[in-house]
Design a protein around this motif. Structure first.
Motif, PDB file in Angstrom:
ATOM      1  N   UNK A   1       0.924  -1.231  -0.043  1.00 47.04           N
ATOM      2  CA  UNK A   1       0.084   0.097   0.108  1.00 47.04           C
ATOM      3  C   UNK A   1       0.744   1.263  -0.249  1.00 47.04           C
ATOM      4  N   UNK A   2       2.072   1.225  -0.093  1.00 46.68           N
ATOM      5  CA  UNK A   2       3.110   2.457   0.268  1.00 46.68           C
ATOM      6  C   UNK A   2       2.600   3.508  -0.877  1.00 46.68           C
ATOM      7  N   UNK A   3       2.687   2.954  -2.082  1.00 45.62           N
ATOM      8  CA  UNK A   3       2.422   4.125  -2.965  1.00 45.62           C
ATOM      9  C   UNK A   3       1.084   4.790  -2.829  1.00 45.62           C
ATOM     10  N   UNK A   4      -0.155   4.093  -2.460  1.00 49.33           N
ATOM     11  CA  UNK A   4      -1.294   4.787  -2.433  1.00 49.33           C
ATOM     12  C   UNK A   4      -1.342   5.678  -1.085  1.00 49.33           C
ATOM     13  N   UNK A   5      -0.675   5.107   0.171  1.00 48.16           N
ATOM     14  CA  UNK A   5      -0.633   5.890   1.385  1.00 48.16           C
ATOM     15  C   UNK A   5       0.069   7.269   0.976  1.00 48.16           C
ATOM     16  N   UNK A   6       1.164   7.156   0.183  1.00 48.88           N
ATOM     17  CA  UNK A   6       2.213   8.260  -0.177  1.00 48.88           C
ATOM     18  C   UNK A   6       1.101   9.389  -0.792  1.00 48.88           C
ATOM     19  N   UNK A   7       0.376   8.640  -1.914  1.00 47.12           N
ATOM     20  CA  UNK A   7      -0.352   9.431  -2.501  1.00 47.12           C
ATOM     21  C   UNK A   7      -1.506  10.357  -1.630  1.00 47.12           C
ATOM     22  N   UNK A   8      -1.929   9.625  -0.578  1.00 42.82           N
ATOM     23  CA  UNK A   8      -2.994  10.044   0.057  1.00 42.82           C
ATOM     24  C   UNK A   8      -2.365  11.081   0.873  1.00 42.82           C
ATOM     25  N   UNK A   9      -1.324  10.867   1.650  1.00 39.64           N
ATOM     26  CA  UNK A   9      -0.598  11.973   2.679  1.00 39.64           C
ATOM     27  C   UNK A   9      -0.303  12.944   1.722  1.00 39.64           C
ATOM     28  N   UNK A  10       0.062  13.008   0.586  1.00 34.48           N
ATOM     29  CA  UNK A  10       0.673  14.029  -0.458  1.00 34.48           C
ATOM     30  C   UNK A  10      -0.634  15.284  -0.204  1.00 34.48           C
ATOM     31  N   UNK A  11      -1.830  15.064  -0.137  1.00 34.80           N
ATOM     32  CA  UNK A  11      -3.122  15.644   0.022  1.00 34.80           C
ATOM     33  C   UNK A  11      -2.878  16.700   1.070  1.00 34.80           C
ATOM     34  N   UNK A  12      -2.276  16.015   2.147  1.00 31.87           N
ATOM     35  CA  UNK A  12      -2.052  17.138   3.349  1.00 31.87           C
ATOM     36  C   UNK A  12      -0.635  17.771   3.369  1.00 31.87           C
ATOM     37  N   UNK A  13       0.075  17.339   2.420  1.00 35.46           N
ATOM     38  CA  UNK A  13       1.190  18.085   2.348  1.00 35.46           C
ATOM     39  C   UNK A  13       1.435  19.030   1.410  1.00 35.46           C
TER      40      UNK A  13
ATOM     41  N   UNK B   1     -10.008   2.186   4.762  1.00 35.87           N
ATOM     42  CA  UNK B   1     -10.225   1.044   3.931  1.00 35.87           C
ATOM     43  C   UNK B   1      -8.917   0.463   3.285  1.00 35.87           C
ATOM     44  N   UNK B   2      -7.988   0.929   3.499  1.00 37.63           N
ATOM     45  CA  UNK B   2      -6.645   0.157   3.257  1.00 37.63           C
ATOM     46  C   UNK B   2      -6.106  -0.806   4.524  1.00 37.63           C
ATOM     47  N   UNK B   3      -6.752  -0.333   5.463  1.00 37.60           N
ATOM     48  CA  UNK B   3      -6.288  -1.126   6.787  1.00 37.60           C
ATOM     49  C   UNK B   3      -5.202  -0.412   7.390  1.00 37.60           C
ATOM     50  N   UNK B   4      -4.744   0.842   6.826  1.00 37.35           N
ATOM     51  CA  UNK B   4      -3.331   1.290   7.458  1.00 37.35           C
ATOM     52  C   UNK B   4      -3.540   2.205   8.779  1.00 37.35           C
ATOM     53  N   UNK B   5      -3.924   1.204  10.003  1.00 43.64           N
ATOM     54  CA  UNK B   5      -4.261   1.644  11.103  1.00 43.64           C
ATOM     55  C   UNK B   5      -3.023   2.503  11.939  1.00 43.64           C
ATOM     56  N   UNK B   6      -1.834   1.983  11.751  1.00 44.31           N
ATOM     57  CA  UNK B   6      -0.626   2.813  12.203  1.00 44.31           C
ATOM     58  C   UNK B   6      -0.379   4.137  11.742  1.00 44.31           C
ATOM     59  N   UNK B   7      -0.804   4.228  10.535  1.00 41.46           N
ATOM     60  CA  UNK B   7      -0.703   5.566   9.753  1.00 41.46           C
ATOM     61  C   UNK B   7      -1.664   6.601  10.539  1.00 41.46           C
ATOM     62  N   UNK B   8      -2.744   6.050  10.615  1.00 40.08           N
ATOM     63  CA  UNK B   8      -3.983   6.700  11.001  1.00 40.08           C
ATOM     64  C   UNK B   8      -3.392   7.214  12.525  1.00 40.08           C
ATOM     65  N   UNK B   9      -3.096   6.302  13.182  1.00 35.64           N
ATOM     66  CA  UNK B   9      -2.808   6.522  14.575  1.00 35.64           C
ATOM     67  C   UNK B   9      -1.725   7.664  14.643  1.00 35.64           C
ATOM     68  N   UNK B  10      -0.653   7.508  13.797  1.00 34.07           N
ATOM     69  CA  UNK B  10       0.357   8.801  13.598  1.00 34.07           C
ATOM     70  C   UNK B  10      -0.100   9.922  13.289  1.00 34.07           C
ATOM     71  N   UNK B  11      -1.224  10.058  12.398  1.00 34.91           N
ATOM     72  CA  UNK B  11      -1.726  11.372  12.069  1.00 34.91           C
ATOM     73  C   UNK B  11      -2.584  11.894  13.201  1.00 34.91           C
ATOM     74  N   UNK B  12      -3.408  10.948  13.765  1.00 34.76           N
ATOM     75  CA  UNK B  12      -4.041  11.448  15.006  1.00 34.76           C
ATOM     76  C   UNK B  12      -3.277  11.957  16.492  1.00 34.76           C
ATOM     77  N   UNK B  13      -2.221  11.633  16.275  1.00 36.38           N
ATOM     78  CA  UNK B  13      -1.200  11.865  17.505  1.00 36.38           C
ATOM     79  C   UNK B  13      -0.219  12.949  16.929  1.00 36.38           C
TER      80      UNK B  13
END
Length: 65
Positions: free
Chosen positions: A14-26, A46-58
């Protein structure tokens, strides 16, 4: 490019998709075609990337210049 430590990814495929999504915030200039943080988190769920979500929330990820 946003640095994402490998252990933060639940599924490394999922790395490419996660990067693409995070670029919206960068972005220095917010435009209508960018996803909001809520939308990015929803897509990460939807991707199940719960750790990234946790990092964003924190606020453990820095964006912008």
């Amino acid at each position: 490019m946003i640095y994402i430590p490998t252990p933060w990814l639940i599924n490394p495929n999922n790395e490419d998709k996660v990067r693409e999504l995070l670029e919206n915030l960068n972005q220095d200039l917010i435009t209508d075609d960018l996803l909001t943080e809520t939308e990015v988190i929803s897509e990460l769920e939807k991707l199940g990337e719960t750790i990234i979500i946790e990092k964003l929330n924190n606020n453990e990820m820095a964006f912008g210049a």
